[in-house]
Write a protein that holds these residues in place. Structure first.
Motif, PDB file in Angstrom:
ATOM      1  N   ALA A   1       0.834  -1.203   0.000  1.00  0.00           N
ATOM      2  CA  ALA A   1       0.000   0.000   0.000  1.00  0.00           C
ATOM      3  C   ALA A   1       0.868   1.253   0.000  1.00  0.00           C
ATOM      4  O   ALA A   1       0.580   2.227  -0.714  1.00  0.00           O
ATOM      5  CB  ALA A   1      -0.927  -0.004   1.203  1.00  0.00           C
ATOM      6  N   LYS A   2       1.943   1.225   0.776  1.00  0.00           N
ATOM      7  CA  LYS A   2       2.857   2.370   0.847  1.00  0.00           C
ATOM      8  C   LYS A   2       3.490   2.637  -0.519  1.00  0.00           C
ATOM      9  O   LYS A   2       3.602   3.794  -0.948  1.00  0.00           O
ATOM     10  CB  LYS A   2       3.936   2.100   1.901  1.00  0.00           C
ATOM     11  N   LYS A   3       3.856   1.557  -1.213  1.00  0.00           N
ATOM     12  CA  LYS A   3       4.454   1.698  -2.541  1.00  0.00           C
ATOM     13  C   LYS A   3       3.445   2.297  -3.526  1.00  0.00           C
ATOM     14  O   LYS A   3       3.775   3.183  -4.315  1.00  0.00           O
ATOM     15  CB  LYS A   3       4.912   0.323  -3.037  1.00  0.00           C
ATOM     16  N   LYS A   4       2.208   1.834  -3.446  1.00  0.00           N
ATOM     17  CA  LYS A   4       1.150   2.332  -4.334  1.00  0.00           C
ATOM     18  C   LYS A   4       0.882   3.812  -4.081  1.00  0.00           C
ATOM     19  O   LYS A   4       0.690   4.598  -5.015  1.00  0.00           O
ATOM     20  CB  LYS A   4      -0.129   1.522  -4.111  1.00  0.00           C
ATOM     21  N   ILE A   5       0.918   4.201  -2.820  1.00  0.00           N
ATOM     22  CA  ILE A   5       0.681   5.602  -2.448  1.00  0.00           C
ATOM     23  C   ILE A   5       1.799   6.484  -2.981  1.00  0.00           C
ATOM     24  O   ILE A   5       1.548   7.552  -3.552  1.00  0.00           O
ATOM     25  CB  ILE A   5       0.561   5.726  -0.917  1.00  0.00           C
ATOM     26  N   GLN A   6       3.028   6.041  -2.804  1.00  0.00           N
ATOM     27  CA  GLN A   6       4.162   6.841  -3.275  1.00  0.00           C
ATOM     28  C   GLN A   6       4.166   6.961  -4.796  1.00  0.00           C
ATOM     29  O   GLN A   6       4.542   7.997  -5.345  1.00  0.00           O
ATOM     30  CB  GLN A   6       5.470   6.246  -2.746  1.00  0.00           C
ATOM     31  N   GLU A   7       3.727   5.910  -5.488  1.00  0.00           N
ATOM     32  CA  GLU A   7       3.614   5.967  -6.952  1.00  0.00           C
ATOM     33  C   GLU A   7       2.570   6.992  -7.379  1.00  0.00           C
ATOM     34  O   GLU A   7       2.726   7.670  -8.391  1.00  0.00           O
ATOM     35  CB  GLU A   7       3.249   4.590  -7.510  1.00  0.00           C
TER      36      GLU A   7
ATOM     37  N   ASP B   1       2.452  18.881   3.510  1.00  0.00           N
ATOM     38  CA  ASP B   1       3.868  18.576   3.695  1.00  0.00           C
ATOM     39  C   ASP B   1       4.196  17.253   3.013  1.00  0.00           C
ATOM     40  O   ASP B   1       3.701  16.191   3.414  1.00  0.00           O
ATOM     41  CB  ASP B   1       4.175  18.502   5.196  1.00  0.00           C
ATOM     42  N   MET B   2       5.034  17.294   1.994  1.00  0.00           N
ATOM     43  CA  MET B   2       5.392  16.087   1.244  1.00  0.00           C
ATOM     44  C   MET B   2       6.132  15.066   2.120  1.00  0.00           C
ATOM     45  O   MET B   2       6.164  13.885   1.795  1.00  0.00           O
ATOM     46  CB  MET B   2       6.253  16.456   0.034  1.00  0.00           C
ATOM     47  N   ASN B   3       6.720  15.515   3.216  1.00  0.00           N
ATOM     48  CA  ASN B   3       7.419  14.584   4.113  1.00  0.00           C
ATOM     49  C   ASN B   3       6.463  13.571   4.746  1.00  0.00           C
ATOM     50  O   ASN B   3       6.888  12.515   5.218  1.00  0.00           O
ATOM     51  CB  ASN B   3       8.146  15.368   5.210  1.00  0.00           C
ATOM     52  N   MET B   4       5.170  13.903   4.739  1.00  0.00           N
ATOM     53  CA  MET B   4       4.175  12.985   5.296  1.00  0.00           C
ATOM     54  C   MET B   4       4.110  11.691   4.489  1.00  0.00           C
ATOM     55  O   MET B   4       3.642  10.663   4.986  1.00  0.00           O
ATOM     56  CB  MET B   4       2.795  13.652   5.299  1.00  0.00           C
ATOM     57  N   LEU B   5       4.598  11.726   3.241  1.00  0.00           N
ATOM     58  CA  LEU B   5       4.558  10.536   2.391  1.00  0.00           C
ATOM     59  C   LEU B   5       5.683   9.560   2.705  1.00  0.00           C
ATOM     60  O   LEU B   5       5.634   8.399   2.297  1.00  0.00           O
ATOM     61  CB  LEU B   5       4.633  10.937   0.910  1.00  0.00           C
TER      62      LEU B   5
ATOM     63  N   TYR C   1     -10.058   4.236  -2.318  1.00  0.00           N
ATOM     64  CA  TYR C   1      -9.864   3.335  -3.447  1.00  0.00           C
ATOM     65  C   TYR C   1     -11.157   2.648  -3.890  1.00  0.00           C
ATOM     66  O   TYR C   1     -11.276   2.226  -5.038  1.00  0.00           O
ATOM     67  CB  TYR C   1      -8.755   2.314  -3.135  1.00  0.00           C
ATOM     68  N   LYS C   2     -12.122   2.568  -3.004  1.00  0.00           N
ATOM     69  CA  LYS C   2     -13.436   2.058  -3.402  1.00  0.00           C
ATOM     70  C   LYS C   2     -14.100   3.021  -4.376  1.00  0.00           C
ATOM     71  O   LYS C   2     -14.777   2.606  -5.320  1.00  0.00           O
ATOM     72  CB  LYS C   2     -14.322   1.894  -2.158  1.00  0.00           C
ATOM     73  N   LEU C   3     -13.865   4.320  -4.184  1.00  0.00           N
ATOM     74  CA  LEU C   3     -14.522   5.334  -5.002  1.00  0.00           C
ATOM     75  C   LEU C   3     -13.831   5.571  -6.337  1.00  0.00           C
ATOM     76  O   LEU C   3     -14.478   5.922  -7.319  1.00  0.00           O
ATOM     77  CB  LEU C   3     -14.590   6.673  -4.239  1.00  0.00           C
ATOM     78  N   ILE C   4     -12.511   5.391  -6.380  1.00  0.00           N
ATOM     79  CA  ILE C   4     -11.777   5.729  -7.603  1.00  0.00           C
ATOM     80  C   ILE C   4     -11.339   4.508  -8.396  1.00  0.00           C
ATOM     81  O   ILE C   4     -10.589   4.629  -9.356  1.00  0.00           O
ATOM     82  CB  ILE C   4     -10.532   6.603  -7.289  1.00  0.00           C
TER      83      ILE C   4
END
Length: 420
Positions: free
Chosen positions: A312-318, A330-334, A415-418
């Protein structure tokens, strides 16, 4: 979601149960309508099954059982609904559509009625419109950061077209009402053409279209041009005739707002071109396209923090590989994101659901000169999507993830919505 909403609203729920025991269809329907308002439901479903009739409410986009009643009471319920909505009582072979305007206590309610013949009897769906509800301000919808700035810039233009897109029930009309409320002033002539008129606003000239007598969105829009308008809201663009007149209105100095059924902002461009609208007219008239969804809000009283899985973390960062951060994010939150999930058993604040209320997820495509050039050059939609992101467009996925990182909704809900 809880099995029965009725247990949560004691007095009205007790009246509902008493009416069912007494076989009193009018009082039963009155209690169901009242509960729908108390639970902030958007729809009431009355569904006959083989052995029982089930009443469900759609709350925050999800259906939940309200109550069940015996099959022998159903004909009386159907007849009562048909009488209230001026439908044919003796016709049960074909679907019928009607409308109820009534008072539930001191609250004026407008309900759109749809009946459908099924093997077990007629199913009824009632769309609930609480006329006492205030139109939300733009700032409260969930349009934030660069999305908000571009939206305000577009609605402040004296002419052009602004479109909101998304599936049924995604809040498109509410967004337009909020925009009209923002624009409303005595110096301007604001007109709307709707089916139905869901909210009556002071200062607007609102007209109900009637397709059955030839009064369509297109004919209403054509008439509007003879009424000296400044801003026109059209309920929906369904065909080439309507979009053609909307373009004509925008090119002659009017601001036009409307909805269209597409899944994303860029897909809206493709849809309009498929309507045989010339690309030079599209780029000359459309200022802004919004794609939106409604996500359930996590209950602030009982939500639980949870770190995402590695995948999930990889998908979010992508998802944020092409993203221009706006003020307040703040991009550091990613780097080490923490999200929230609903508590399984919920709490008293959310009625045991884990969610309470909804917020918008938005994708706002501003028609820049570069995007206009790309459309005129016949650039594929996926390339236009990339160009828009490079210019700062926040996608539906990114906006949803930002709100999930802030703890406003869950990853699952986004992710259910999109997923489409």
């Amino acid at each position: 979601m809880a099995e029965e909403i009725a247990t949560q609203v004691n007095e009205t729920a007790q009246n509902l149960k008493k009416a069912i025991i007494a076989g009193d269809a009018p009082k039963m329907l009155e209690a169901v309508m009242k509960l729908s308002l108390e639970e902030n439901a958007s729809d009431i479903h009355i569904e006959p099954h083989k052995d029982i009739v089930q009443v469900r409410l759609r709350v925050d986009g999800v259906l939940a059982i309200l109550v069940e009643y015996p099959l022998n009471l159903h004909p009386s319920v159907v007849s009562r609904v048909k009488i209230m909505s001026n439908l044919k009582i003796d016709e049960s072979r074909i679907p019928q559509d009607g409308r109820i305007t009534t008072y539930v206590g001191e609250t004026e309610v407008d309900m759109r009625i749809s009946t459908l013949p099924t093997v077990n009897g007629e199913k009824i769906v009632m769309r609930v419109v609480d006329k006492s509800k205030k139109i939300p301000e733009l700032q409260t919808l969930g349009i934030v950061g660069r999305n908000y700035e571009r939206f305000i810039k577009a609605v402040s233009d004296p002419n052009g077209i602004i479109l909101t897109s998304g599936p049924t029930g995604s809040g498109k009309t509410t967004t337009l009402y909020s925009a009209m409320s923002y624009l409303n002033s005595v110096e301007k002539n604001l007109m709307t053409f709707e089916d139905p008129i869901e909210n009556q606003m002071e200062g607007l000239n609102q007209s109900q279209v009637r397709a059955d007598i030839g009064y369509s969105f297109a004919s209403g829009l054509r008439t509007a041009l003879r009424q000296d308008p400044d801003i026109i809201m059209v309920g929906e663009i369904r065909d080439k005739e309507t979009i053609d007149i909307a373009i004509e209105a925008s090119l002659t100095g009017h601001l036009v707002l409307s909805t269209i059924h597409t899944n994303s902002a860029v897909e809206t461009i493709t849809r309009i071109l498929n309507m045989k609208v010339p690309d030079f007219l599209l780029t000359a008239s459309i200022n802004l396209i919004i794609a939106q969804r409604l996500a359930r809000k996590l209950c602030p009283q009982c939500k639980i923090a949870q770190a995402p899985s590695t995948d999930a973390k990889k998908k979010i960062q992508e998802a944020f590989q092409v993203f221009s951060p706006y003020e307040g994010f703040d991009m550091n939150m990613l780097n080490d994101p923490v999200f929230f999930i609903p508590k399984k058993e919920g709490c008293k604040h959310c009625g045991g659901l884990g969610y309470k209320g909804r917020l918008g997820i938005y994708e706002v495509l501003y028609m820049s000169e570069e995007i206009k050039k790309a459309i005129l050059a016949g650039t594929p939609s996926f390339e236009i999507q990339k160009l828009a992101q490079k210019e700062g467009m926040v996608t539906l996925e990114q906006d949803g993830l930002v709100k999930a990182i802030k703890g406003e909704t869950s990853l699952e809900e986004v992710y259910k919505l999109i997923k489409d």
